[in-house]
Design a protein around this motif. Structure first.
Motif, short mmCIF file in Angstrom:
data_model
loop_
_atom_site.label_atom_id
_atom_site.label_comp_id
_atom_site.label_asym_id
_atom_site.label_seq_id
_atom_site.Cartn_x
_atom_site.Cartn_y
_atom_site.Cartn_z
N UNK A 158 171.50 52.79 92.78
CA UNK A 158 170.45 51.97 93.40
C UNK A 158 169.13 52.73 93.53
N UNK A 159 169.10 53.97 93.10
CA UNK A 159 167.90 54.78 93.24
C UNK A 159 166.90 54.51 92.13
N UNK A 160 165.71 55.10 92.31
CA UNK A 160 164.73 55.10 91.23
C UNK A 160 165.16 56.13 90.19
N UNK A 161 164.76 55.90 88.94
CA UNK A 161 165.32 56.67 87.84
C UNK A 161 164.93 58.15 87.91
N UNK A 166 167.28 63.76 88.55
CA UNK A 166 167.21 65.07 89.18
C UNK A 166 168.43 65.40 90.05
N UNK A 167 169.30 64.45 90.25
CA UNK A 167 170.47 64.66 91.10
C UNK A 167 171.49 65.49 90.34
N UNK A 168 171.71 66.73 90.78
CA UNK A 168 172.62 67.63 90.07
C UNK A 168 174.07 67.17 90.11
N UNK A 169 174.43 66.37 91.10
CA UNK A 169 175.80 65.86 91.16
C UNK A 169 176.00 64.69 90.20
N UNK A 170 174.92 64.14 89.69
CA UNK A 170 175.01 63.06 88.70
C UNK A 170 174.97 63.63 87.29
N UNK A 171 173.93 64.43 87.00
CA UNK A 171 173.77 65.10 85.71
C UNK A 171 173.28 66.52 86.00
N UNK A 172 173.90 67.51 85.40
CA UNK A 172 173.58 68.90 85.72
C UNK A 172 172.41 69.41 84.89
N UNK A 182 161.34 63.54 80.05
CA UNK A 182 162.30 62.55 79.56
C UNK A 182 161.77 61.14 79.78
N UNK A 183 161.22 60.88 80.95
CA UNK A 183 160.71 59.54 81.25
C UNK A 183 159.49 59.20 80.41
N UNK A 184 158.67 60.18 80.12
CA UNK A 184 157.52 59.93 79.23
C UNK A 184 158.01 59.59 77.83
N UNK A 185 158.99 60.34 77.34
CA UNK A 185 159.53 60.07 76.00
C UNK A 185 160.20 58.71 75.94
N UNK A 186 160.81 58.28 77.05
CA UNK A 186 161.48 56.98 77.10
C UNK A 186 160.52 55.84 77.40
N UNK A 187 159.23 56.17 77.68
CA UNK A 187 158.21 55.17 78.04
C UNK A 187 158.65 54.36 79.26
N UNK A 188 159.04 55.09 80.30
CA UNK A 188 159.63 54.45 81.48
C UNK A 188 158.98 54.97 82.76
N UNK A 189 158.72 54.08 83.71
CA UNK A 189 158.16 54.46 85.00
C UNK A 189 159.16 55.29 85.79
N UNK A 190 158.72 56.37 86.44
CA UNK A 190 159.64 57.15 87.27
C UNK A 190 160.15 56.37 88.48
N UNK A 191 159.45 55.30 88.86
CA UNK A 191 159.86 54.51 90.02
C UNK A 191 160.76 53.33 89.67
N UNK A 192 161.08 53.16 88.41
CA UNK A 192 161.90 52.02 88.01
C UNK A 192 163.31 52.16 88.61
#
Length: 286
Positions: A158-161, A166-172, A182-192
């Motif tokens: 439910x968080x913003x992307x 950045x959550x180490x328990x999700x992806x290290x 990564x978000x710039x390369x994906x053309x995606x808002x950090x708040x999405x």
């Protein structure tokens, strides 16, 4: 802060320089650096290094069946020395936090700049005894980390992307800088919000993640430890480049500031041309 690509480069460097070498002394020089006391650091003195591994942003040096596990945190760094001065270092003087000397006379220093001391060293029998290692999610460049595995991790988020990446328990291993990239390369808002991502967006984010980190690892490979920070900065397209032109579209890179950090993004590439609100007290990155 060194992130997964820089730590992987340090791992490769240490693997080449430490494996098969005997540890003569490990000297803690800052009170805050050592997070464990059993076994004592003296337990690895006289043992031979058999492996150097990485867990996310953590380095893991195996010697004598024990693991010297290191997290450089925001302002820590590793400096290799071919030889050390004859006089022992004085504790509490300057940024020096820990010194490891090999029987050959070479070794490395761990240093930490600034007044906030977060550099951490653990000596344990199993790296899983370190809470920060035990909670790590999968390594994003692992062979088995495919698009479906990534989608499964995001399911129910439910968080913003930006915060999720950045959550180490999700992806290290991903921190502030590479999540911006990564978000710039994906053309995606950090708040999405993650739960609003469609299948195509998840695919684009996955591909941007693998490509961005993979290229960063290749750029860092073989770079001397003293030049890694400069190499990282030179390869970043948006992070730390507020006010500069976007290398993709030419728009001005903008920044959102928080209480202790900031993010950078391109409005044209990522937010439909709309600037994001500067939420300085936001909890997005906590």
């Amino acid at each position: 802060m060194p992130e997964m690509p820089e730590v992987e480069s340090l791992r490769e460097f240490l693997d080449a320089h430490l494996k098969g070498q005997e540890i003569a002394r490990v000297l803690p020089l800052a009170i805050s650096v050592l997070k464990t006391y059993d076994p004592p650091l003296s337990a690895v003195e006289g043992t031979t290094v058999t492996a150097v591994d990485r867990h996310g942003k953590w380095l893991d040096i195996t010697a004598g069946g024990l693991h010297l596990v290191i997290h450089l945190a925001r302002a820590g760094w590793l400096r290799w020395k071919d030889e050390f001065p004859a006089a022992p270092p004085r504790p509490g003087k300057g940024p020096l936090a820990l010194r490891t000397v090999l029987a050959s006379g070479s070794g490395f220093d761990l240093t930490e700049a600034g007044s906030t001391k977060r550099l951490a060293v653990h000596l344990v029998r199993d790296p899983a005894e370190v809470p920060g290692v035990a909670r790590l999610g999968p390594d994003p460049l692992a062979d088995g980390f495919d698009r479906d595995a990534f989608a499964a991790l995001l399911a129910g988020e439910r968080r913003q992307v930006k915060g999720a990446l950045r959550d180490q328990s999700l992806i290290a291993g991903i921190g502030n800088a590479y999540s911006d990239e990564i978000l710039h390369a994906a053309k995606m808002s950090p708040f999405k919000p993650v739960h609003n991502l469609g299948d195509q967006e998840i695919t684009a984010l996955y591909e941007a993640l693998r490509t961005t980190l993979g290229e960063a690892v290749e750029r860092s490979r073989g770079v001397a430890a003293g030049r890694l920070k400069a190499e990282k900065k030179s390869g970043l397209r948006v992070h730390g480049r507020t006010g500069e032109p976007c290398p993709v579209c030419g728009d001005t890179i903008r920044e959102v500031s928080f209480s202790d950090s900031s993010l950078q993004y391109c409005p044209t590439c990522q937010t439909g041309g709309k600037p994001l609100a500067d939420r300085r007290m936001s909890r997005l990155l906590k």
